[in-house]
Scaffold this active site. Structure first.
Site, PDB file in Angstrom:
ATOM      1  N   CYS A   1       0.900  -1.251   0.122  1.00 33.28           N
ATOM      2  CA  CYS A   1       0.027   0.236  -0.165  1.00 33.28           C
ATOM      3  C   CYS A   1       0.917   1.397   0.179  1.00 33.28           C
ATOM      4  O   CYS A   1       0.301   2.497  -0.369  1.00 33.28           O
ATOM      5  CB  CYS A   1      -0.970  -0.011   1.201  1.00 33.28           C
ATOM      6  SG  CYS A   1      -2.150  -1.428   1.322  1.00 33.28           S
TER       7      CYS A   1
ATOM      8  N   HIS B   1      -3.370   7.298   3.119  1.00 35.48           N
ATOM      9  CA  HIS B   1      -3.536   5.919   2.624  1.00 35.48           C
ATOM     10  C   HIS B   1      -4.806   5.608   3.312  1.00 35.48           C
ATOM     11  O   HIS B   1      -4.767   5.886   4.472  1.00 35.48           O
ATOM     12  CB  HIS B   1      -2.251   4.789   2.959  1.00 35.48           C
ATOM     13  CG  HIS B   1      -2.991   3.538   2.622  1.00 35.48           C
ATOM     14  ND1 HIS B   1      -3.443   3.262   1.369  1.00 35.48           N
ATOM     15  CD2 HIS B   1      -2.874   2.242   3.289  1.00 35.48           C
ATOM     16  CE1 HIS B   1      -3.972   1.850   1.406  1.00 35.48           C
ATOM     17  NE2 HIS B   1      -3.496   1.557   2.674  1.00 35.48           N
TER      18      HIS B   1
ATOM     19  N   ASN C   1     -10.008  -0.098   0.880  1.00 36.61           N
ATOM     20  CA  ASN C   1      -8.563   0.141   0.850  1.00 36.61           C
ATOM     21  C   ASN C   1      -8.153  -0.320  -0.620  1.00 36.61           C
ATOM     22  O   ASN C   1      -8.390  -1.493  -0.740  1.00 36.61           O
ATOM     23  CB  ASN C   1      -7.781  -0.855   1.955  1.00 36.61           C
ATOM     24  CG  ASN C   1      -6.268  -0.513   1.803  1.00 36.61           C
ATOM     25  OD1 ASN C   1      -5.859  -0.242   0.966  1.00 36.61           O
ATOM     26  ND2 ASN C   1      -5.673  -1.177   3.016  1.00 36.61           N
TER      27      ASN C   1
END
Ligand code: ACO
Length: 328
Positions: A113, A253, A283
């Site tokens: 990520c 994020h 996500n």
């Protein structure tokens, strides 16, 4: 002095939506649990014909168009992804072909990520050093293809998507001003896809053991994430010669709303300075920051001259942050 300015940006999310109500029918969970613990209401999941490279190409086309850059002008094409279409060739090679970016040097990087900020940092170095004039950076992941939709610990969290930016050389002090990259040794097992690589090449046995799916120790990841994003953001702000109050917007994020809130507290900044769209996408891994950047710009939350922090963490466990001065 040469700077690496962001001159184009684009995003792509697939059309199909997976809501919390849909997940209630698949695993033992509830809309209330998911919203309270994560802030996620729905996520987009690829249609059968879509892949990481098709999504990445779509986001890239939009970014190139906005920058007014032809694909042949790209010197380096960096794709941040943990979920390439296949192990070889790279997603970057497939995207190069789809775009017709025949002069570009294509390369994938994997920092989970955190990948987009890693790719941005690497691309900015090519531009700032004078080695390249135009770099295309893509952050894209198809997490849905690596999730076990019988595991409620992971399947509720992730969605699919892509985002891209064009970096171009400029003499104006703008673009990527400071970066901080790192990882916490010995934490790899907290978040992993163990199968399909050289340690556990795909066999009927690895499939039967579900080694091709993501596993996660969520509570531990949560604690590391808050510390890493908070400390790394503070470092890039100081390295850019700024104080937190001079930051117009933090684009974190999008992993969990509570992680973002805890990071805001650690940085002593109000939540109004944090961009949040996790409710609609979940996500999206390496795509989450460039998607959020596109939406923040469309909503008028990025103005020329603004100092913006991008900060991420992910599998590895990696972290990455940057201060970007928005505008020409
Ligand atoms: N629905 C209902 N109950 C659930 C669910 C679910 N989907 N998932 C877990 N539970 C249960 C657990 O089994 C546990 O039950 P128990 O107490 O009977 O054992 C209970 O809920 C509490 O579980 P916790 O893990 O303590 O819940 P927590 O508040 O920590 O939230 C979460 C879990 C959302 C995963 C959180 O820890 C988190 O967001 N962690 C970070 C994860 C993350 O960001 N990962 C991505 C990293 S980025 C990348 O690189 C891919």
């Amino acid at each position: 002095m040469t700077y690496a300015a962001i001159t184009g940006w684009g995003m792509y999310v697939p059309e199909p939506v997976l809501s919390n109500a849909d997940l209630e029918k698949m695993v033992d969970t509830s809309d209330d649990w998911i919203v309270t613990r994560t802030g996620i209401k729905e996520r987009h999941i690829v249609a059968p014909h879509e892949t990481t490279s098709t999504m990445g190409s779509a986001a890239a086309r939009e970014a190139l168009e906005r920058a007014g850059v032809r694909p042949e002008a790209i010197d380096i094409l960096i794709v941040a992804t943990t979920t390439p279409d296949q192990l070889m060739p790279s997603a970057a090679c497939l995207i190069q072909t789809a775009l017709g970016a025949r002069r570009a040097g294509p390369v994938d990087i994997n920092a989970a990520c955190s990948g987009f900020v890693y790719a941005l940092a690497i691309g900015a170095q090519f531009v700032r050093s004078g080695a390249s004039r135009t770099v295309l950076v893509v952050g894209v992941d198809t997490m849905s293809r690596f999730l076990n939709y019988e595991d409620r610990n992971t399947c509720i969290l992730f969605g699919d998507g892509a985002g891209a930016v064009v970096l171009q050389a400029t003499t104006q002090p703008s673009g990527v001003l400071s970066i901080d990259l790192g990882a916490i040794p010995g934490t790899g097992e907290l978040l992993e896809i163990p199968g399909g690589g050289a340690a556990h090449p795909a066999t009927a046995e690895t499939i039967a053991q579900n080694l091709h799916f993501m596993t996660m120790q969520g509570r531990d990841v949560f604690k590391y994430a808050v510390r890493a994003m908070g400390d790394s953001s503070a470092k890039v702000i100081a390295d850019a010669g700024l104080v937190p109050d001079e930051i117009a917007l933090v684009i974190p994020h999008q992993a969990n709303l509570r992680i973002i809130e805890a990071t805001a507290k650690r940085l002593e900044l109000p939540m109004e300075r944090f961009y949040v769209n996790i409710d609609r996408y979940g996500n999206t891994s390496a795509a989450s920051i460039p998607i959020a950047l596109c939406e923040a710009e469309a909503e008028g939350r990025l103005r020329p001259g603004d100092s913006v922090v991008l900060t991420a963490f992910g599998g590895g466990l990696t972290w990455a942050s940057a201060v970007v001065k928005w505008g020409p």
